[in-house]
Scaffold this motif. Structure first.
Motif, short mmCIF file in Angstrom:
data_model
loop_
_atom_site.label_atom_id
_atom_site.label_comp_id
_atom_site.label_asym_id
_atom_site.label_seq_id
_atom_site.Cartn_x
_atom_site.Cartn_y
_atom_site.Cartn_z
N ILE A 57 0.82 -1.22 0.00
CA ILE A 57 0.00 0.00 0.00
C ILE A 57 0.85 1.27 0.00
O ILE A 57 0.63 2.14 -0.84
CB ILE A 57 -1.03 -0.04 1.14
CG1 ILE A 57 -2.00 -1.19 0.88
CG2 ILE A 57 -1.76 1.29 1.28
CD1 ILE A 57 -2.92 -1.50 2.02
N PRO A 58 1.84 1.41 0.90
CA PRO A 58 2.66 2.64 0.83
C PRO A 58 3.38 2.80 -0.51
O PRO A 58 3.49 3.90 -1.04
CB PRO A 58 3.66 2.48 1.97
CG PRO A 58 3.02 1.54 2.92
CD PRO A 58 2.20 0.61 2.07
N ARG A 59 3.86 1.67 -1.07
CA ARG A 59 4.52 1.75 -2.39
C ARG A 59 3.53 2.20 -3.45
O ARG A 59 3.87 2.99 -4.33
CB ARG A 59 5.12 0.40 -2.76
CG ARG A 59 6.44 0.14 -2.05
CD ARG A 59 7.05 -1.15 -2.49
NE ARG A 59 6.47 -2.19 -1.62
CZ ARG A 59 6.34 -3.45 -1.95
NH1 ARG A 59 6.71 -3.88 -3.11
NH2 ARG A 59 5.82 -4.30 -1.11
N MET A 60 2.30 1.69 -3.38
CA MET A 60 1.26 2.05 -4.35
C MET A 60 0.94 3.55 -4.23
O MET A 60 0.84 4.24 -5.24
CB MET A 60 0.01 1.21 -4.08
CG MET A 60 -1.17 1.49 -4.95
SD MET A 60 -2.58 0.44 -4.54
CE MET A 60 -2.94 0.93 -2.88
N ILE A 61 0.82 4.05 -3.02
CA ILE A 61 0.52 5.46 -2.80
C ILE A 61 1.66 6.33 -3.33
O ILE A 61 1.44 7.34 -3.99
CB ILE A 61 0.23 5.74 -1.31
CG1 ILE A 61 -1.09 5.06 -0.92
CG2 ILE A 61 0.20 7.23 -1.02
CD1 ILE A 61 -1.36 5.05 0.56
N SER A 62 2.89 5.91 -3.06
CA SER A 62 4.05 6.66 -3.53
C SER A 62 4.12 6.67 -5.06
O SER A 62 4.38 7.71 -5.67
CB SER A 62 5.31 6.02 -2.94
OG SER A 62 6.44 6.41 -3.62
N LEU A 63 3.86 5.55 -5.68
CA LEU A 63 3.91 5.43 -7.13
C LEU A 63 2.89 6.34 -7.81
O LEU A 63 3.17 6.98 -8.81
CB LEU A 63 3.67 3.98 -7.56
CG LEU A 63 3.62 3.69 -9.05
CD1 LEU A 63 5.00 3.89 -9.66
CD2 LEU A 63 3.16 2.26 -9.29
N HIS A 64 1.70 6.41 -7.22
CA HIS A 64 0.63 7.21 -7.81
C HIS A 64 0.56 8.62 -7.22
O HIS A 64 -0.39 9.35 -7.48
CB HIS A 64 -0.72 6.50 -7.64
CG HIS A 64 -0.77 5.19 -8.35
ND1 HIS A 64 -0.91 5.10 -9.71
CD2 HIS A 64 -0.68 3.92 -7.89
CE1 HIS A 64 -0.91 3.82 -10.07
NE2 HIS A 64 -0.76 3.09 -8.98
N ARG A 65 1.55 8.97 -6.40
CA ARG A 65 1.61 10.28 -5.74
C ARG A 65 0.32 10.56 -4.96
O ARG A 65 -0.29 11.61 -5.09
CB ARG A 65 1.89 11.37 -6.75
CG ARG A 65 3.24 11.22 -7.39
CD ARG A 65 3.60 12.45 -8.18
NE ARG A 65 4.93 12.33 -8.70
CZ ARG A 65 5.21 11.89 -9.94
NH1 ARG A 65 4.26 11.53 -10.76
NH2 ARG A 65 6.45 11.82 -10.34
N GLY A 66 -0.08 9.56 -4.20
CA GLY A 66 -1.30 9.68 -3.40
C GLY A 66 -2.50 9.12 -4.14
O GLY A 66 -2.50 9.04 -5.37
N ILE A 67 -3.47 8.67 -3.40
CA ILE A 67 -4.70 8.16 -4.00
C ILE A 67 -5.88 8.68 -3.20
O ILE A 67 -5.78 8.90 -2.00
CB ILE A 67 -4.73 6.61 -4.06
CG1 ILE A 67 -4.54 6.01 -2.67
CG2 ILE A 67 -3.72 6.08 -5.03
CD1 ILE A 67 -4.66 4.52 -2.64
N GLY A 68 -7.01 8.86 -3.88
CA GLY A 68 -8.22 9.31 -3.21
C GLY A 68 -8.85 8.16 -2.44
O GLY A 68 -8.88 7.03 -2.92
#
Length: 124
Positions: A76-87
């Motif tokens: 999850i943190p990697r996913m958020i970092s990759l997408h520069r945050g998520i809603g």
């Protein structure tokens, strides 16, 4: 995978998902009281990882663990970092996609995984 709610864990948040555990016989969890209450509510065994101060524990007394879930949570943190945050309104969708990727990871070689996911999602 579905978000139970934001903020601290509670029995009331877990209770909303009772129907998803109809065929379950055991919950493997940390030592949170909310999960213990939920397991009692379901009438199933709760194999708990004991909390021991100043000591890391990853398995229950019966040898069960929650490492796959912990590994998934590290995505999850990697996913958020990759997408520069998520809603937050899209978080369930991102989590569902990560579940699909994990299932395919066990099923297909990494070199063809992207193609297999694309093909599977586009097949009626």
């Amino acid at each position: 995978m579905k978000i139970a709610g934001l903020g601290p864990e509670s029995f009331e948040k877990y209770k909303k998902f009772t129907k998803h555990f109809k065929e379950s016989t055991m919950l493997v969890s940390d030592s949170k009281d909310a999960i213990k209450l939920f397991a009692n509510h379901l009438g199933i065994e709760n194999d708990r990882i004991p909390t021991i101060p100043n000591k890391k524990r990853y398995t229950t007394e019966n040898g069960n663990n929650i490492q796959q879930l912990n590994q998934f949570c590290s995505v999850i943190p990697r996913m958020i970092s990759l997408h520069r945050g998520i809603g937050l309104k899209h978080l369930n969708g991102y989590l569902a996609f990560q579940c699909v990727k994990k299932m395919f990871k066990y099923k297909f070689d990494r070199r063809v995984m992207d193609e297999e996911i694309y093909t599977s999602l586009n097949t009626p």
